[in-house]
Design a protein around this motif. Structure first.
Motif, PDB file in Angstrom:
ATOM      1  N   THR A  10      -3.195  11.479  -3.294  1.00 25.38           N
ATOM      2  CA  THR A  10      -2.526  10.565  -2.316  1.00 25.38           C
ATOM      3  C   THR A  10      -1.058  11.747  -1.646  1.00 25.38           C
ATOM      4  OG1 THR A  10      -1.058   9.720  -3.801  1.00 25.38           O
ATOM      5  CG2 THR A  10      -2.818   8.808  -4.043  1.00 25.38           C
ATOM      6  N   VAL A  34      -5.931  11.155   0.995  1.00 24.04           N
ATOM      7  CA  VAL A  34      -5.722   9.658   1.204  1.00 24.04           C
ATOM      8  C   VAL A  34      -3.955   9.832   1.871  1.00 24.04           C
ATOM      9  CG1 VAL A  34      -5.122   7.774   0.450  1.00 24.04           C
ATOM     10  CG2 VAL A  34      -6.585   9.436  -0.207  1.00 24.04           C
ATOM     11  N   ARG A  36      -1.221   8.479   5.516  1.00 21.33           N
ATOM     12  CA  ARG A  36      -1.104   8.002   6.752  1.00 21.33           C
ATOM     13  C   ARG A  36      -1.873   9.040   7.798  1.00 21.33           C
ATOM     14  NH1 ARG A  36       4.471   5.859   6.741  1.00 21.33           N
ATOM     15  NH2 ARG A  36       4.818   7.663   6.218  1.00 21.33           N
ATOM     16  N   ASP A  38      -4.329  11.468   9.403  1.00 19.08           N
ATOM     17  CA  ASP A  38      -5.638  11.907   9.325  1.00 19.08           C
ATOM     18  C   ASP A  38      -5.667  13.348  10.243  1.00 19.08           C
ATOM     19  OD1 ASP A  38      -5.600   9.862  11.684  1.00 19.08           O
ATOM     20  OD2 ASP A  38      -6.984   8.988  11.504  1.00 19.08           O
ATOM     21  N   VAL A  59      -9.464  10.252   4.409  1.00 22.09           N
ATOM     22  CA  VAL A  59      -9.530   8.658   3.571  1.00 22.09           C
ATOM     23  C   VAL A  59      -7.893   7.949   4.519  1.00 22.09           C
ATOM     24  CG1 VAL A  59      -9.001   6.839   2.584  1.00 22.09           C
ATOM     25  CG2 VAL A  59     -10.741   8.357   1.480  1.00 22.09           C
ATOM     26  N   LYS A  60      -7.534   7.858   5.464  1.00 25.95           N
ATOM     27  CA  LYS A  60      -6.101   7.426   6.023  1.00 25.95           C
ATOM     28  C   LYS A  60      -5.717   5.639   5.869  1.00 25.95           C
ATOM     29  CE  LYS A  60      -3.929   5.689  10.707  1.00 25.95           C
ATOM     30  NZ  LYS A  60      -4.310   5.605  12.146  1.00 25.95           N
ATOM     31  N   ALA A  61      -4.438   6.158   5.411  1.00 25.00           N
ATOM     32  CA  ALA A  61      -4.443   4.730   4.297  1.00 25.00           C
ATOM     33  C   ALA A  61      -2.593   4.952   4.470  1.00 25.00           C
ATOM     34  CB  ALA A  61      -4.850   4.909   3.086  1.00 25.00           C
ATOM     35  N   ASP A  62      -2.568   3.674   4.437  1.00 33.08           N
ATOM     36  CA  ASP A  62      -0.900   3.446   4.588  1.00 33.08           C
ATOM     37  C   ASP A  62      -0.493   2.511   3.309  1.00 33.08           C
ATOM     38  OD1 ASP A  62       1.774   1.644   4.406  1.00 33.08           O
ATOM     39  OD2 ASP A  62       1.925   1.754   6.249  1.00 33.08           O
ATOM     40  N   GLN A  65       0.965  -1.126   2.443  1.00 39.14           N
ATOM     41  CA  GLN A  65      -0.176  -2.243   2.979  1.00 39.14           C
ATOM     42  C   GLN A  65      -1.366  -1.921   2.177  1.00 39.14           C
ATOM     43  OE1 GLN A  65       0.901  -3.686   6.100  1.00 39.14           O
ATOM     44  NE2 GLN A  65       2.878  -2.209   5.520  1.00 39.14           N
ATOM     45  N   ASP A  68      -5.148  -1.173   2.569  1.00 41.37           N
ATOM     46  CA  ASP A  68      -5.392   0.004   2.873  1.00 41.37           C
ATOM     47  C   ASP A  68      -5.316   0.233   1.387  1.00 41.37           C
ATOM     48  OD1 ASP A  68      -5.385   0.526   5.277  1.00 41.37           O
ATOM     49  OD2 ASP A  68      -3.954   1.814   5.156  1.00 41.37           O
ATOM     50  N   ALA A  71      -8.641  -0.253  -1.150  1.00 41.81           N
ATOM     51  CA  ALA A  71      -9.838   0.811  -0.362  1.00 41.81           C
ATOM     52  C   ALA A  71      -9.725   1.635  -1.251  1.00 41.81           C
ATOM     53  CB  ALA A  71      -9.670   0.063   0.976  1.00 41.81           C
TER      54      ALA A  71
END
Length: 260
Positions: A10, A34, A36, A38, A59-62, A65, A68, A71
């Motif tokens: 991450t 992982v 934000r 991407d 994997v784009k993820a915040d 949130q 995300d 996921a």
């Protein structure tokens, strides 16, 4: 020869996470990146695929949130090729506690604490069942130093250290390695994002030096790795003093100094 486990990292778009990605790719591990941003991860992934030939998912993820975070946690639960979790995503917060907004503090806690717990909790049962796996949590020396004045940030990193030590105690006998890495000031973008004044920054360690040192600790299976600490005996003494107190915590009457 069994395949090397994949590594999920991450905060992988820059700084510590990006260097971990580089180092594990060059060791032959497939990656799940992982963060934000991407676009930056895709650029990093393209370079590492070309130079190392490993497989890399972006994997784009915040992680502040819930959708995300859920996921990514689901990926950790279900993808049994992932054998290493690098819990690196984190943020800082400048200024004094009384001047920081509640919203800013809660967002910091969501990323530095809640996301770390959620992802470790997602993967721990699978690792324990398999009898293998590694969880690396990136903390900070600030978690040992309230004198530094970064109260909420330091508290989140103290939590990360305790979580890592507790997980090592619980999961170590089941074959799962847990490492806490405690950097000091490191030359990453966290300073800009936290609003720190560049003129007041402390001396900073280079990111590559930090990660390479952390990986020495990883290979040695150290439970706590503190790259800037020159005298390892100081940590041993700290641990010894802490453990010497444990029997006293079982007392059922107050200490003499608290009696009228």
């Amino acid at each position: 020869m069994p395949a090397l486990p994949s590594v999920l990292i991450t905060g992988a778009s820059s700084g510590i996470g990006a260097v971990y990605a580089d180092r594990f790719a060059r060791r032959g591990h497939d990656l799940v990146l992982v963060a934000r941003d991407d676009q930056r991860m895709e650029a990093l992934a393209a370079t590492l695929r070309a130079e190392t030939g490993v497989s890399i998912d972006v994997v784009k993820a915040d992680l502040t949130q819930a959708p995300d975070l859920n996921a990514v946690a689901g990926r950790l639960r279900e993808d049994d090729t992932i054998g290493v979790l690098i819990n690196n995503a984190g943020a800082g917060l400048s200024g004094q506690f009384a001047d920081q907004s509640s919203a800013a503090q809660q967002n910091l806690i969501a990323l530095n604490v809640s996301a770390v717990v959620e992802l470790a909790n997602a993967v721990a049962p699978r690792f324990a069942k398999a009898g293998s796996g590694a969880i690396v949590n990136i903390g900070s020396v600030v978690g040992l130093a309230p004198e530094f004045g970064l109260t909420t940030y330091g508290a989140t990193k103290a939590f990360v250290l305790f979580l890592s030590q507790g997980l090592a105690f619980e999961l170590g006998p089941k074959g799962v390695y847990v490492q806490a890495v405690l950097p000091s000031g490191t030359r990453t973008e966290i300073w800009d994002r936290s609003g720190a004044d560049p003129a007041n920054l402390p001396p900073l360690m280079e990111v590559a030096d930090l990660v390479d040192a952390a990986l020495v600790g990883f290979d040695r299976r150290e439970p706590v790795t503190i790259p800037p600490l020159q005298d390892a005996g100081l940590w041993d003494a700290f641990q010894g003093a802490r453990q010497a107190m444990l029997p006293g915590f079982a007392a059922t009457v107050p200490a003499d100094r608290y009696r009228g």
